[in-house]
Design an enzyme around this catalytic site. Structure first.
Site, PDB file in Angstrom:
ATOM      1  N   ASP A 195      -0.996  -8.316  -4.054  1.00 46.59           N
ATOM      2  CA  ASP A 195       0.062  -9.155  -3.858  1.00 46.59           C
ATOM      3  C   ASP A 195      -0.486 -10.657  -3.935  1.00 46.59           C
ATOM      4  OD1 ASP A 195      -0.915  -9.019  -1.540  1.00 46.59           O
ATOM      5  OD2 ASP A 195       0.766  -8.417  -0.538  1.00 46.59           O
ATOM      6  N   TYR A 197      -1.357 -14.348  -2.891  1.00 48.19           N
ATOM      7  CA  TYR A 197      -2.029 -15.039  -1.645  1.00 48.19           C
ATOM      8  C   TYR A 197      -0.724 -15.497  -0.711  1.00 48.19           C
ATOM      9  CZ  TYR A 197      -6.470 -15.641  -3.797  1.00 48.19           C
ATOM     10  OH  TYR A 197      -7.719 -15.179  -4.667  1.00 48.19           O
ATOM     11  N   PHE A 208      -5.581 -13.172  -8.270  1.00 47.86           N
ATOM     12  CA  PHE A 208      -7.175 -13.806  -7.777  1.00 47.86           C
ATOM     13  C   PHE A 208      -7.088 -15.317  -7.856  1.00 47.86           C
ATOM     14  CE2 PHE A 208      -7.897  -9.394  -8.870  1.00 47.86           C
ATOM     15  CZ  PHE A 208      -8.603  -9.114  -7.444  1.00 47.86           C
ATOM     16  N   HIS A 317     -13.163  -3.398  -4.445  1.00 47.15           N
ATOM     17  CA  HIS A 317     -12.526  -4.815  -4.462  1.00 47.15           C
ATOM     18  C   HIS A 317     -13.703  -5.776  -3.996  1.00 47.15           C
ATOM     19  CE1 HIS A 317      -9.670  -7.801  -3.026  1.00 47.15           C
ATOM     20  NE2 HIS A 317      -8.897  -7.219  -3.840  1.00 47.15           N
TER      21      HIS A 317
END
Length: 354
Positions: A195, A197, A208, A317
């Site tokens: 989701d 930031y 990202f 991740h």
């Protein structure tokens, strides 16, 4: 899945060659007891890049009128430009030309010619409201069923309520930024995030990615470290990944909004159905697409991907908690380019501008 264009018209042409559409305001056409019924028409398959031709039960003004729900008079029917109609439908992601022409006739001022402004007004009236209004036309045409679903209406209401009572990121004009920055036809790689930031000024609608001037978080610093180790691309001093998006990397989160300072707060509210629909549509492309799934959440999306056509690249991740447990050394960037090259597609230039 190829972009559809507009096929043949169901409406007659006048002596000058302009096409005509019947309106409800016109008197009914005279009939004759000896008149033969309209012959049936079998629509041919649409040519690549064109919308399927509306399938009518006959030809001529009578059958066109039956489809549009209006009588078919011999005179007083509005005309329109076929090329303008095609442009308007593409720009608004519409597929039903009869519905558009009928709405334009309803909204028109009685003139016999439907101009671009009238067709645009009709298209806007038919376009999806709320959150869906921001979806670019090329994507909207493909995911329209998801945008018209009951779950999306619930999501729309939820996000609107959240914006009234809380701070929500990203700003409304950036929610669909991933789809704006990467056109459907240009997608070569999909980098799936979670989701947005949740800090002030951080989310920009690309997974990202952060706007220039915002501190680069640990997960993106780790991506930059692996990027340099893998393909030798120097890390920039910012977190803006727009250049990747413009080169064919769809930077897609699985939830597209979040409440300020509450990670994951908009998960389970309906975004997943929409982003799953996006992934499925990309999966229908004939040319190879590489899906980069970092972490367990992203890797659950593997079930949506046809691996007989496409390639999946997985790794841990890149967050500070897991980067040392399978992200560093995973070489995702070179693996992407190897998969593209193997399919005869040009590699991604991973070097970001300074």
């Amino acid at each position: 899945m190829s972009v559809s264009g507009v096929g043949g018209s169901p409406f007659p042409r006048d002596a000058a060659g302009a096409e005509e559409v019947p309106t409800a305001a016109s008197p009914p056409a005279p009939t004759s007891a000896a008149a033969a019924p309209d012959p049936p028409v079998v629509s041919a398959s649409p040519r690549p890049g064109r919308l399927a031709r509306p399938v009518l039960d006959g030809v001529g003004p009578a059958s066109a009128a039956r489809r549009a729900g209006a009588p078919a008079p011999p005179a007083g029917r509005p005309r329109y430009s076929r090329s303008v109609l095609r442009d308007v439908m593409r720009e608004h992601g519409l597929r039903d030309e009869v519905a558009l022409l009928r709405r334009a006739a309803e909204l028109g001022d009685g003139n016999r010619y439907l101009n671009r402004a009238e067709l645009e007004a009709a298209a806007r009236a038919l376009s999806l409201p709320g959150l869906a209004a921001g979806v670019p036309a090329d994507w909207r045409a493909r995911i329209r069923p998801a945008l018209e679903s009951a779950s999306f209406r619930d999501l729309d209401a939820f996000v609107a309520r959240e914006r009234r009572t809380s701070e929500v990121y990203p700003p409304a004009d950036l929610v669909w930024n991933a789809l704006r920055k990467t056109r459907f036809d240009d997608v070569k790689v999909v980098l799936v995030g979670q989701d947005p930031y949740h800090g002030e000024g951080e989310a920009m609608g690309l997974s990202f990615s952060l706007p220039r001037g915002v501190r680069v978080p640990s997960s993106l610093r780790n991506i930059y470290r692996e990027l340099e180790d893998d393909v030798g691309a120097a890390a920039p001093d910012h977190g803006d990944l727009t250049a990747w998006a413009e080169r064919g990397v769809l930077l897609l989160n699985t939830a597209l909004t979040v409440r300020a300072d509450e990670a994951g707060s908009h998960r389970g509210q309906g975004w997943e159905a929409v982003t799953d629909a996006i992934l499925k549509e990309v999966g229908k492309k004939d040319e190879r697409v590489v899906f980069v799934l970092l972490g367990a959440d992203a890797q659950r999306k593997a079930a949506l991907i046809d691996t007989s056509k496409h390639t999946i690249v997985t790794a841990a991740h890149p967050s500070g908690l897991s980067a040392n447990r399978g992200f560093f050394g995973s070489r995702p960037f070179s693996r992407v380019n190897e998969a593209l090259a193997d399919a005869g597609r040009a590699p991604i230039d991973w070097q970001l501008p300074p």
